[in-house]
Structure formats: structure tokens, C-alpha cells
Design a protein around this motif. Structure first.
Motif, PDB file in Angstrom:
ATOM      1  N   GLY A  29     -47.962  47.337   2.857  1.00 36.60           N
ATOM      2  CA  GLY A  29     -47.638  47.330   1.585  1.00 36.60           C
ATOM      3  C   GLY A  29     -46.345  46.469   1.255  1.00 36.60           C
ATOM      4  O   GLY A  29     -45.398  46.860   0.627  1.00 36.60           O
ATOM      5  N   LEU A  30     -46.452  45.188   1.638  1.00 36.50           N
ATOM      6  CA  LEU A  30     -45.099  44.389   1.443  1.00 36.50           C
ATOM      7  C   LEU A  30     -44.840  44.080   0.097  1.00 36.50           C
ATOM      8  O   LEU A  30     -43.619  44.319  -0.345  1.00 36.50           O
ATOM      9  N   GLY A  31     -45.757  44.176  -0.926  1.00 39.73           N
ATOM     10  CA  GLY A  31     -45.420  43.994  -2.339  1.00 39.73           C
ATOM     11  C   GLY A  31     -44.837  45.197  -3.188  1.00 39.73           C
ATOM     12  O   GLY A  31     -44.322  45.339  -4.091  1.00 39.73           O
ATOM     13  N   GLU A  32     -44.729  46.404  -2.245  1.00 35.90           N
ATOM     14  CA  GLU A  32     -44.443  47.953  -2.570  1.00 35.90           C
ATOM     15  C   GLU A  32     -43.234  47.885  -2.123  1.00 35.90           C
ATOM     16  O   GLU A  32     -42.606  49.267  -2.308  1.00 35.90           O
ATOM     17  N   GLY A  33     -42.502  47.224  -1.344  1.00 37.64           N
ATOM     18  CA  GLY A  33     -41.481  47.421  -0.623  1.00 37.64           C
ATOM     19  C   GLY A  33     -41.646  48.271   0.592  1.00 37.64           C
ATOM     20  O   GLY A  33     -40.675  48.597   1.406  1.00 37.64           O
ATOM     21  N   GLY A  34     -42.773  48.262   1.196  1.00 37.90           N
ATOM     22  CA  GLY A  34     -42.959  48.927   2.647  1.00 37.90           C
ATOM     23  C   GLY A  34     -43.432  50.314   2.129  1.00 37.90           C
ATOM     24  O   GLY A  34     -43.065  51.327   1.708  1.00 37.90           O
ATOM     25  N   THR A  35     -44.744  50.367   2.806  1.00 35.89           N
ATOM     26  CA  THR A  35     -45.699  51.702   2.953  1.00 35.89           C
ATOM     27  C   THR A  35     -46.243  51.900   4.099  1.00 35.89           C
ATOM     28  O   THR A  35     -45.929  51.287   5.199  1.00 35.89           O
ATOM     29  N   THR A  36     -46.911  53.167   4.640  1.00 38.31           N
ATOM     30  CA  THR A  36     -47.479  53.490   5.702  1.00 38.31           C
ATOM     31  C   THR A  36     -48.358  52.272   6.422  1.00 38.31           C
ATOM     32  O   THR A  36     -49.210  51.841   5.255  1.00 38.31           O
ATOM     33  N   PRO A  37     -48.497  51.622   7.353  1.00 39.54           N
ATOM     34  CA  PRO A  37     -49.323  51.123   7.930  1.00 39.54           C
ATOM     35  C   PRO A  37     -50.567  51.508   8.176  1.00 39.54           C
ATOM     36  O   PRO A  37     -50.589  52.638   8.341  1.00 39.54           O
ATOM     37  N   SER A  38     -51.428  50.644   8.423  1.00 38.07           N
ATOM     38  CA  SER A  38     -52.888  51.254   8.733  1.00 38.07           C
ATOM     39  C   SER A  38     -52.880  51.800  10.271  1.00 38.07           C
ATOM     40  O   SER A  38     -51.990  51.451  10.943  1.00 38.07           O
ATOM     41  N   ALA A  39     -53.793  52.621  10.575  1.00 38.69           N
ATOM     42  CA  ALA A  39     -53.937  53.271  11.869  1.00 38.69           C
ATOM     43  C   ALA A  39     -54.197  52.111  12.870  1.00 38.69           C
ATOM     44  O   ALA A  39     -53.795  52.177  13.956  1.00 38.69           O
ATOM     45  N   GLY A  40     -55.026  51.425  12.438  1.00 34.08           N
ATOM     46  CA  GLY A  40     -55.469  50.217  13.345  1.00 34.08           C
ATOM     47  C   GLY A  40     -54.309  49.208  13.544  1.00 34.08           C
ATOM     48  O   GLY A  40     -54.012  48.577  14.865  1.00 34.08           O
TER      49      GLY A  40
END
Length: 242
Positions: A29-40
Motif C-alpha cells: 500500500g505505497l499510496g496509502e502510506g504503508g499497509t500490511t503486505p501480502s503473505a506471498g
């Protein structure tokens, strides 16, 4: 001086390790300032890097006041991060008035154990930073990521210096926002415990056709480019503060 790189891709994590960083904060979620990344992405990064891996636990963009359903998602994401070998997680919960939600944050810190926990830049949205410092210490988090409640950490030096002094050895203060080889020595000079940067640079992507008037994420200055952490910029900061 501990240097942590905020990374949004496997490539950036590998570059961070190659450049000499000791820890990665992995985000989506770069555009949101950082969110949880995918499990993959978490799994691939853990497989390919040996330095410390901290995973962002943020279920959405926007503010940092979460309801019970969102807290359930955060607990599940902590479970995933733990199962994939993460060394820690990055999170932060506020109340509607901007103060630290001590009870909920403490609950997640305890839930994440034995992984470490960084309280992220939600700290910079609190109305009284010194009270917030004490509140976060109370939660059991091991460090605070902050720009000193300014747009960039160099601008926030006065507060950062005060936080370092107040924190003592009770919690680590990590400066993030506008950190580079130019600003690193200034921040190191106030006794900051760690530096956090993206080291971002841009290169053209491989796709050549883009229709006019269609944007997937207008917040990104140039969405036709791929953001990555530049190992030269990270290494330059490490040289500057060593």
C-alpha cells in the motif's frame, strides 16, 4: 547506528541487505502510506534475506482508530507474519482524540510476543508527544518511529532530541521521514537510536502503452515508474553516519 529500510518489494529488501541495512520494514500500500503486505511477499522476503524483518500490521489506509473487526484482521496478520518467520511487526492504534490507545496497543504487543513491536508514525499524529511517549512505553513496544511530528525528521530535530533524552534506555527512538546521507549525521548527532528510510529512486517500467486520462493511483508522482530502494542511497547514509 542502526539503519532500517522501509521496503515495498522483494527487490528493495535485497537492495537493503546488500547496502548494509540491518532491518527491513516490509509494507504494502505505497499510496496509502504503508499497509500490511501480502503473505506471498512476506514469505518471499523471508526466504531471500537474512537481516531482521519487521512486517507492517495496518489493515487499511486512513486514520489509526480501529474497530473490533479490524483488530481481528490485525491479529490474523500478526499470526501470518509470525508463521512466516518475521522478527517483529509494526503497528499503532490511536483513540479518536489522537491519544495512544494504550489498552488495545498493549494487547497486540502481547499477542505478537516473542516478536518485537515498533510503534509507527501514528505517533506523529498525537497531540502531546511526551505523553504519547510514556503511553507507548506502557504498551511494551520496543521502539517508536517518528519524524518528530514534522514533515521530515530533520525539521523535527528539536522534538526528537527531547524524546531521546526522555526515553533514556526505556524505549528506542527511530527517526524516519526525509532521512538521507545529508540528514543522517545531523540526526545521529542528537543521539537518535536508529534511522529509517526508503532510499527511494525511480526508473521507467517495462510497459510502453498507457491510455490517456486513466490513473490507478493519482497520489504517486509518476505511476509509470517503479519505486525501489536504491542501495547506493542506503549505503551513502551508512557511510555518512558511521
Amino acid at each position: 547506528m542502526t539503519v532500517e529500510v522501509c521496503a515495498y518489494s522483494l527487490e528493495s529488501c535485497l537492495n537493503a541487505q546488500e547496502a548494509g541495512a540491518v532491518r527491513v520494514e516490509l509494507c504494502g500500500g505505497l499510496g496509502e502510506g504503508g499497509t500490511t503486505p501480502s503473505a506471498g511477499l512476506i514469505a518471499a522476503v523471508r526466504e531471500h534475506i537474512s537481516i531482521a524483518l519487521y512486517v507492517m500490521i495496518r489493515p487499511r489506509g486512513g486514520d489509526f482508530v480501529y474497530d473490533e473487526k479490524e483488530l481481528e484482521v490485525m491479529r490474523r496478520d500478526i499470526d501470518i507474519a509470525r508463521s512466516m518467520g518475521a522478527d517483529g511487526v509494526v503497528l499503532g492504534i490511536l483513540l479518536s482524540d489522537g491519544t495512544v490507545d494504550v489498552n488495545r496497543t498493549r494487547t497486540l504487543v502481547q499477542y505478537a510476543h516473542p516478536m518485537g513491536v515498533t510503534f509507527h508514525r501514528a505517533f506523529d499524529l498525537t497531540p502531546d508527544p511526551l505523553k504519547a511517549l510514556e503511553a507507548i512505553i506502557e504498551t511494551g513496544a520496543e521502539r517508536i518511529l517518528t519524524s518528530g511530528q514534522q514533515s521530515t525528521a530533520p525539521q523535527g530535530v528539536p522534538l526528537l532530541a527531547q524524546l531521546v533524552q526522555r526515553a533514556g534506555d526505556r524505549i528506542e527512538i527511530m527517526a524516519g521521514g526525509g532521512v538521507s546521507a545529508d540528514s543522517g549525521p545531523l540526526l545521529a548527532g542528537i543521539g537518535i537510536h536508529a534511522l529509517h528510510l526508503t532510499g527511494k529512486a525511480f526508473r521507467p517500467g517495462q510497459q510502453t502503452y498507457f491510455p490517456d486520462g486513466i490513473s490507478m493511483a493519482g497520489e504517486i508522482p509518476d505511476e509509470h515508474s517503479i519505486m525501489y530502494s536504491d542501495p547506493d542511497r542506503i549505503a551513502a547514509l551508512l557511510r555518512a553516519v558511521s
